[in-house]
Design an enzyme around this catalytic site. Structure first.
Site, mmCIF file in Angstrom:
data_model
loop_
_atom_site.group_PDB
_atom_site.id
_atom_site.type_symbol
_atom_site.label_atom_id
_atom_site.label_comp_id
_atom_site.label_asym_id
_atom_site.label_seq_id
_atom_site.Cartn_x
_atom_site.Cartn_y
_atom_site.Cartn_z
ATOM 1 N N GLU A 1 -4.944 4.404 5.623
ATOM 2 C CA GLU A 1 -4.775 4.620 4.441
ATOM 3 C C GLU A 1 -4.927 5.410 2.896
ATOM 4 O OE1 GLU A 1 -5.897 1.224 1.591
ATOM 5 O OE2 GLU A 1 -5.750 -0.245 3.396
ATOM 6 N N SER B 1 -11.715 0.274 2.542
ATOM 7 C CA SER B 1 -10.209 0.056 3.652
ATOM 8 C C SER B 1 -9.878 1.103 4.011
ATOM 9 C CB SER B 1 -9.725 -1.066 3.423
ATOM 10 O OG SER B 1 -9.768 -2.423 3.044
ATOM 11 N N ARG C 1 0.528 -1.199 -0.032
ATOM 12 C CA ARG C 1 -0.384 0.061 0.358
ATOM 13 C C ARG C 1 0.927 1.359 -0.078
ATOM 14 N NH1 ARG C 1 -2.244 -3.524 -1.115
ATOM 15 N NH2 ARG C 1 -3.887 -4.327 -0.219
#
Length: 339
Positions: A332, A236, A165
């Protein structure tokens, strides 16, 4: 000619539906317009904010500087052989629609990444991933405009420094790079990846074509994740934390049911959703914000107007996780603007 609007409302352009005013706003549809917007910002000594589908951002009340909305569209086949091909996708293309298009055309490899909200240009920044596949595995080159100079250049996948990520575009070394297009190398031979347990269960043993995987991914995601158009969210909200093996072994001893996924010889990925669930946060609502009943990683905006309400609520969740497990949860989506 570039059209720039002052005090532009962005509430409808972010999937959390938070109220936000951009000091200056422009929608660009070509690389030349993007360069012009960059030059305009430099002339005015303005900071630059990038906006794609608004699906991985938390917008504060006010965005100073120039907000550039990426509307670059287009798909182009660059290389074509018997086994694979390279396709260039402009940054403003919708990600999920791109996945559907590649599968329908017989270009395979993106099926596991279906139904991830956002634009093509945002995919490398976050190194989006799902069900055993990361976009980094398919990227050939990423084309960028340098926001400091307006120059155009490109990076190889290695130069993007992809990790879980993460990418160079999220660091101080790459924050000034605006992604204008992405080159992907896709297979023309059927590629099937059902290594992820939840996906393997959803795909019948006798039906393992790329289209079967695509349909299974869409079905699994729809069953677990709320639709942002119906329940405002950014997917998310927390990353799954990665810890060293000593920490992982200690936690396994304390919490035998805790899911753990080895990353390499030295690190282990933990399930943020499991920890949040264990602490009873699923369905909890405060400040007009709630944890989704479907998935503990998804934060729903029920009635909040501003980012501060989302941040305050999610801080309580991450604090509770750290207090119980000693594990930090990183967000995130990126928080931009000022309160």
């Amino acid at each position: 000619m570039l059209r720039v609007e002052a005090n532009f409302q962005l509430g409808s352009l972010n999937t959390l539906r938070l109220e936000c005013i951009a000091e200056r706003y422009t929608l660009v549809s070509t690389t030349e317009e993007l360069q012009e917007a960059v030059r305009e910002a430099r002339v005015c000594s303005s900071s630059i904010n990038l906006l794609g589908a608004g699906s991985n951002l938390i917008l504060n009340r006010y965005l100073p500087g120039m907000t550039i909305h990426m509307g670059l569209l287009g798909r182009e086949i660059l290389e074509d052989s018997a086994d694979d091909l390279v396709v260039r996708l402009q940054a403003g293309e919708d990600w999920h629609e791109t996945v559907l298009w590649t599968n329908a055309e017989g270009y395979f490899g993106l099926e596991n990444l279906a139904l991830i909200p956002g634009s093509v240009g945002a995919a490398p920044v976050q190194n989006i991933g799902a069900y055993g596949v990361e976009v980094a595995q398919l990227i050939e080159r990423v084309h960028v405009v340098d926001s400091r100079s307006g120059d155009i250049w490109s990076l190889t996948a290695a130069e993007c420094c992809f990790s879980y990520r993460n990418s160079v575009f999220k660091t101080s070394e790459g924050k000034h790079l605006i992604i204008s297009a992405v080159d992907l190398r896709l297979s023309k031979r059927p590629v099937v990846n059902t290594s992820y347990p939840a996906l393997r269960e959803a795909v019948p043993d006798n039906c393992e074509t790329p289209s079967d995987v695509l349909e299974a991914v869409i079905a699994v995601r729809q069953s677990k994740l709320p639709d942002p158009s119906l329940e405002p969210n950014v997917g998310s909200f927390f990353k799954n934390p990665i810890v060293d093996r000593v920490t992982a072994e200690h936690l396994q001893g304390e919490y035998p049911d805790m899911p753990q996924y080895p990353v390499d010889a030295n690190t282990v990925k933990l399930s943020a959703a499991w920890m949040i669930d264990q602490l009873g946060w699923r369905g909890v609502q405060e400040f007009g914000v709630s944890v989704s009943e479907k998935h503990a990683l998804v934060i729903i905006n029920k009635s909040a107007r501003y980012a501060s309400e989302v941040i305050e609520f999610t801080y309580k969740i991450s604090s509770a996780v750290f207090q119980e497990y000693g594990v930090s949860l990183d967000r995130e989506p990126e928080l931009i603007g000022i309160d």
